[in-house]
Write an enzyme that holds these catalytic residues in place. Structure first.
Site, PDB file in Angstrom:
ATOM      1  N   SER A 127     -15.949   4.726  -5.331  1.00  0.00           N
ATOM      2  CA  SER A 127     -16.056   3.719  -6.378  1.00  0.00           C
ATOM      3  C   SER A 127     -17.125   2.671  -6.047  1.00  0.00           C
ATOM      4  O   SER A 127     -18.257   3.028  -5.769  1.00  0.00           O
ATOM      5  CB  SER A 127     -14.686   3.100  -6.586  1.00  0.00           C
ATOM      6  OG  SER A 127     -14.584   2.683  -7.906  1.00  0.00           O
ATOM      7  N   LYS A 166     -20.989   3.251  -4.538  1.00  0.00           N
ATOM      8  CA  LYS A 166     -22.294   2.694  -4.935  1.00  0.00           C
ATOM      9  C   LYS A 166     -23.014   2.225  -3.668  1.00  0.00           C
ATOM     10  O   LYS A 166     -24.199   2.482  -3.453  1.00  0.00           O
ATOM     11  CB  LYS A 166     -22.119   1.516  -5.905  1.00  0.00           C
ATOM     12  CG  LYS A 166     -21.227   1.810  -7.139  1.00  0.00           C
ATOM     13  CD  LYS A 166     -21.088   0.583  -8.032  1.00  0.00           C
ATOM     14  CE  LYS A 166     -19.784   0.475  -8.819  1.00  0.00           C
ATOM     15  NZ  LYS A 166     -19.493   1.434  -9.833  1.00  0.00           N
ATOM     16  N   TRP A 195     -13.963   6.219 -17.122  1.00  0.00           N
ATOM     17  CA  TRP A 195     -14.696   4.951 -16.953  1.00  0.00           C
ATOM     18  C   TRP A 195     -15.962   5.178 -16.110  1.00  0.00           C
ATOM     19  O   TRP A 195     -17.006   4.580 -16.340  1.00  0.00           O
ATOM     20  CB  TRP A 195     -13.747   3.955 -16.279  1.00  0.00           C
ATOM     21  CG  TRP A 195     -14.240   2.558 -16.044  1.00  0.00           C
ATOM     22  CD1 TRP A 195     -14.323   1.932 -14.830  1.00  0.00           C
ATOM     23  CD2 TRP A 195     -14.644   1.591 -17.011  1.00  0.00           C
ATOM     24  NE1 TRP A 195     -14.771   0.650 -14.993  1.00  0.00           N
ATOM     25  CE2 TRP A 195     -14.976   0.410 -16.326  1.00  0.00           C
ATOM     26  CE3 TRP A 195     -14.768   1.615 -18.402  1.00  0.00           C
ATOM     27  CZ2 TRP A 195     -15.428  -0.745 -16.974  1.00  0.00           C
ATOM     28  CZ3 TRP A 195     -15.222   0.472 -19.047  1.00  0.00           C
ATOM     29  CH2 TRP A 195     -15.543  -0.686 -18.333  1.00  0.00           C
ATOM     30  N   HIS A 244      -8.655   8.050 -10.828  1.00  0.00           N
ATOM     31  CA  HIS A 244      -9.615   7.370  -9.959  1.00  0.00           C
ATOM     32  C   HIS A 244      -8.957   7.123  -8.595  1.00  0.00           C
ATOM     33  O   HIS A 244      -8.072   6.271  -8.488  1.00  0.00           O
ATOM     34  CB  HIS A 244      -9.956   6.039 -10.640  1.00  0.00           C
ATOM     35  CG  HIS A 244     -11.049   5.272  -9.976  1.00  0.00           C
ATOM     36  ND1 HIS A 244     -12.331   5.748  -9.885  1.00  0.00           N
ATOM     37  CD2 HIS A 244     -11.044   4.048  -9.384  1.00  0.00           C
ATOM     38  CE1 HIS A 244     -13.085   4.840  -9.269  1.00  0.00           C
ATOM     39  NE2 HIS A 244     -12.327   3.807  -8.957  1.00  0.00           N
TER      40      HIS A 244
HETATM   41  C1  GCU Z   1     -14.106  -1.327 -11.499  1.00  0.00           C
HETATM   42  C2  GCU Z   1     -15.578  -1.289 -11.782  1.00  0.00           C
HETATM   43  C3  GCU Z   1     -16.210   0.004 -11.279  1.00  0.00           C
HETATM   44  C4  GCU Z   1     -15.843   0.242  -9.834  1.00  0.00           C
HETATM   45  C5  GCU Z   1     -14.358   0.187  -9.672  1.00  0.00           C
HETATM   46  C6  GCU Z   1     -13.862   0.314  -8.228  1.00  0.00           C
HETATM   47  O1  GCU Z   1     -13.456  -0.403 -12.282  1.00  0.00           O
HETATM   48  O2  GCU Z   1     -15.769  -1.466 -13.146  1.00  0.00           O
HETATM   49  O3  GCU Z   1     -17.620  -0.044 -11.426  1.00  0.00           O
HETATM   50  O4  GCU Z   1     -16.395   1.448  -9.382  1.00  0.00           O
HETATM   51  O5  GCU Z   1     -13.877  -1.050 -10.145  1.00  0.00           O
HETATM   52  O6  GCU Z   1     -14.572  -0.043  -7.317  1.00  0.00           O
HETATM   53  O7  GCU Z   1     -12.712   0.749  -8.056  1.00  0.00           O
END
Ligand code: GCU
Length: 435
Positions: free
Chosen positions: A272, A276, A363, A413
């Site tokens: 997540s 990144k 998402w 997720h």
């Molecule tokens: C939020 C955010 C995402 C990210 C996520 C996470 O949902 O919008 O961009 O990847 O958190 O880190 O769990």
């Protein structure tokens, strides 16, 4: 109409209006995000194999130049420029248990002093080393969300000392870790499985580098590296994702000096937001031999230009501290970005790269993650690898294990044991012994 009746009438009208307003806000909030493949719309991706001067990239030699261009574009427009540190790290081992995980592993903790000075910023790296090893162990490294003590129930792990999000799932009180925060993230770290497969595990709490909230900057490592006279961030400066990525590289500095670990075989993983950061770290630092993005979504593996799930505007609004100031300029004009996320993936080429998605994690736009990998494939092929071995996104649980690997699994997720099994298989295949 008597005055009190009029007032009541107004009150009612007000209430109706409030309800209508609430309703329209909710509707527009849900309508803001598209989950319909038919409504994604047309978009044109920048070509990673065309230089900014319009020249075609035709050879690995040309690519070396184009790669630098792309790196600069991401620094300037997306993640910000990482400030170079002029000092070397120093470190101290703070704990060691040779009989961790019922004797399977040696657990150790190392404090890394990020400017070399004991009174400067530091991060704690937690390691589990397989005891059954004849040579230095290859390593899976990744940041964690809730502190090192969260990845395992092992009571010997030091509680994170930095800011922690107060929430039931973190076990934090007044933004500090407590005994209750042990193991709260352990389902995402298949430590025993990894160790049994012969890999070491290394993890760092992202909050040691940049506490993950919008005012986290001042407690982060970034001000320590301000230029002379600097008091605030410029629009091109690094931010949380940059700091997290930087910390991962400092952990590699340490691993290079630890003879128990094989610095030539480091697999970097992130989930997540930390996915990144993993991609950005892997893009900047070629010492990471293999990179895994787990459901990194917007600002990670997923294409920004695809109108599906999270958007650039939304991520910059909810998490203003993640990306650089310049990235906000593209909130409403994503087409103007000189980059898209497939170009981030090309920066990892020709090193093995694995993109993992989950079906219920719309998402993060699983299809956009796959298409991004597909759009990175020409660079991987130019560099002599087999790229991504699929034209269409495969069905559930059909991993691809070419140099760009991929799977999409059922479920939410998260990071699951299924994910880890695929990552381990991928690492077994691609992290060949270099010596
Ligand atoms: C939020 C955010 C995402 C990210 C996520 C996470 O949902 O919008 O961009 O990847 O958190 O880190 O769990």
């Amino acid at each position: 109409m008597p005055i009190n009746k009029l007032a009541a009438c107004h009150k009612l009208a007000g209430a109706v209006l409030t309800i209508q307003l609430l309703f329209s806000v909710t509707v527009s909030q849900t309508q803001q995000f598209n989950y319909d493949e038919a409504k994604v719309g047309a978009y044109t991706l920048p070509d990673p194999l065309v230089m900014m001067n319009g020249r075609k990239v035709a050879s690995p030699r040309d690519w070396a130049k184009r790669r630098q261009e792309i790196l600069r574009l991401f620094e300037t427009n997306v993640y910000g420029r990482t400030q170079k540190s002029t000092t070397r790290i120093s470190f101290a081992e703070t704990s060691r248990d040779p009989k961790a995980l019922g004797g399977l592993a040696t657990r150790k903790e190392v404090t890394v002093f990020l400017t070399g000075k004991k009174d400067g910023p530091k991060m704690n790296v937690l390691f589990f080393l397989p005891n059954n090893r004849k040579q230095p162990a290859p390593v899976f490294i990744g940041l964690n969300f809730n502190g090192n003590q969260a990845v395992s129930n092992d009571p010997g792990i030091a509680l994170a000392a930095s800011w922690l999000r107060d929430a039931k799932d973190t076990g934090a009180v007044n933004n500090r870790a407590t005994e209750k925060s042990r193991g709260t993230e352990s389902s995402r770290w298949a430590i025993e499985m990894i160790v049994k497969r012969g890999y070491a595990v290394a993890t760092i709490y992202n909050g040691d580098l940049f506490p993950d909230h919008k005012d986290g900057l001042k407690e982060s490592v970034i001000p320590v590296f301000y230029r002379k006279g600097q008091t605030a961030l410029e629009a091109y400066d690094w931010n949380a994702i940059g700091a997290w990525a930087w910390g991962l590289s400092r952990a590699v500095d340490y691993i290079e000096r630890d003879k128990d670990l094989d610095a030539k075989r480091i697999a970097l993983i992130g989930h997540s937001r930390l996915g990144k950061a993993a991609l950005w770290a892997g893009a900047q630092d070629e010492r990471f031999a293999l990179v895994i993005s787990n459901e990194s979504g917007e600002g990670g593996a997923a294409l920004a230009r695809r109108n599906f799930g999270e958007t650039v505007e939304r991520i910059n609004t909810s998490f203003p501290h993640w990306f650089c100031g310049n990235f906000k300029k593209y909130n409403r004009d994503v087409a103007a970005l000189p980059t898209d996320q497939h170009m981030l993936l090309t920066l990892i080429a020709p090193r093995p790269l694995y993109i993992a998605s989950a079906q219920e994690d719309q998402w993060a736009d699983p299809h956009g993650e796959f298409l991004s990998a597909k759009a990175a494939d020409p660079v991987y092929r130019l560099l002599g690898t087999d790229g991504l071995g699929a034209n269409e996104m495969p069905g559930l649980h059909q991993p691809i294990t070419t140099t760009i690997g991929h799977h999409i699994r059922a479920g939410k997720h998260d990071v699951t044991n299924y994910d880890w099994e695929q990552f381990l298989n991928f690492a077994d295949k691609h992290l060949r012994r270099n010596h």
